[in-house]
Design a protein around this motif. Structure first.
Motif, mmCIF file in Angstrom:
data_model
loop_
_atom_site.group_PDB
_atom_site.id
_atom_site.type_symbol
_atom_site.label_atom_id
_atom_site.label_comp_id
_atom_site.label_asym_id
_atom_site.label_seq_id
_atom_site.Cartn_x
_atom_site.Cartn_y
_atom_site.Cartn_z
ATOM 1 N N UNK A 109 -24.372 -0.481 11.855
ATOM 2 C CA UNK A 109 -22.942 -0.732 12.049
ATOM 3 C C UNK A 109 -22.634 -2.142 11.565
ATOM 4 N N UNK A 110 -21.341 -2.390 11.384
ATOM 5 C CA UNK A 110 -20.929 -3.720 10.940
ATOM 6 C C UNK A 110 -19.539 -4.046 11.472
ATOM 7 N N UNK A 111 -19.266 -5.321 11.499
ATOM 8 C CA UNK A 111 -17.937 -5.833 11.817
ATOM 9 C C UNK A 111 -17.606 -6.895 10.781
ATOM 10 N N UNK A 112 -16.365 -6.867 10.322
ATOM 11 C CA UNK A 112 -15.893 -7.841 9.344
ATOM 12 C C UNK A 112 -14.816 -8.678 10.017
ATOM 13 N N UNK A 113 -14.953 -9.982 9.918
ATOM 14 C CA UNK A 113 -14.008 -10.917 10.529
ATOM 15 C C UNK A 113 -13.357 -11.778 9.452
ATOM 16 N N UNK A 114 -12.124 -12.166 9.697
ATOM 17 C CA UNK A 114 -11.459 -13.183 8.880
ATOM 18 C C UNK A 114 -11.527 -14.485 9.671
ATOM 19 N N UNK A 115 -11.921 -15.545 8.992
ATOM 20 C CA UNK A 115 -11.994 -16.865 9.606
ATOM 21 C C UNK A 115 -10.766 -17.661 9.181
ATOM 22 N N UNK A 116 -9.973 -18.063 10.171
ATOM 23 C CA UNK A 116 -8.771 -18.835 9.878
ATOM 24 C C UNK A 116 -8.657 -19.954 10.909
ATOM 25 N N UNK A 117 -8.635 -21.177 10.415
ATOM 26 C CA UNK A 117 -8.520 -22.357 11.275
ATOM 27 C C UNK A 117 -9.562 -22.350 12.392
ATOM 28 N N UNK A 118 -10.797 -21.977 12.065
ATOM 29 C CA UNK A 118 -11.886 -21.991 13.024
ATOM 30 C C UNK A 118 -11.936 -20.803 13.968
ATOM 31 N N UNK A 119 -11.004 -19.869 13.845
ATOM 32 C CA UNK A 119 -10.955 -18.698 14.720
ATOM 33 C C UNK A 119 -11.278 -17.442 13.921
ATOM 34 N N UNK A 120 -12.150 -16.605 14.496
ATOM 35 C CA UNK A 120 -12.483 -15.325 13.873
ATOM 36 C C UNK A 120 -11.607 -14.228 14.448
ATOM 37 N N UNK A 121 -11.066 -13.385 13.561
ATOM 38 C CA UNK A 121 -10.305 -12.212 13.984
ATOM 39 C C UNK A 121 -10.920 -10.987 13.324
#
Length: 137
Positions: A109-121
């Motif tokens: 399995x996997x999860x993809x995150x966007x990193x913006x201003x030090x925060x992962x979403x």
């Protein structure tokens, strides 16, 4: 840097598409992998967030590295990806984990995150199957 991480990076360096995109292997342990891609304007779609194909590429790579770390030389048989939110930020981070590893196949399995201003979403979540190259069909 571990020997496994060095090996994983050497494999990544032989993949022209991954190097063209700028994907980096940041963690590689048995059953676990993390990849990172600093987003550039050419990675974005018309609304300004990461193109879905790019998110899928990151998912495929995370699954392949996580499973391949235990299975050996293998390729993706299939994967499913659920998009959750737009990939907006400075980078995409893909984390993969091997859930079950047999002699010829692995489910990951996997999860993809966007990193913006030090925060992962969380952007997307997926699952896939790998098969050993040259065995199992």
């Amino acid at each position: 840097m571990t020997d496994l991480l060095e090996f994983g990076r050497s494999v990544l360096a032989t993949q022209p598409f991954c190097t063209l995109l700028g994907i980096e292997l940041t963690r590689f342990e048995p059953g676990q992998a993390e990849l990172r891609l600093t987003l550039k304007p050419e990675h974005l779609q018309q609304h300004g967030f990461a193109h879905g194909g790019l998110v899928a590429m990151m998912a495929d790579s995370a699954i392949a590295y996580a499973g391949g770390s235990k299975l050996g030389d293998s390729v993706t048989l299939e994967f499913k990806l659920n998009m959750i939110r737009p990939g907006i930020g400075e980078a995409l981070i893909a984390r993969g984990e091997a859930l079950s590893v047999g002699k010829t196949q692995a489910v990951c399995r996997c999860e993809i995150y966007a990193l913006q201003d030090g925060t992962e979403k969380l952007v997307a979540a997926g699952q896939g199957t790998l098969a050993v190259v040259g065995r199992g069909g």
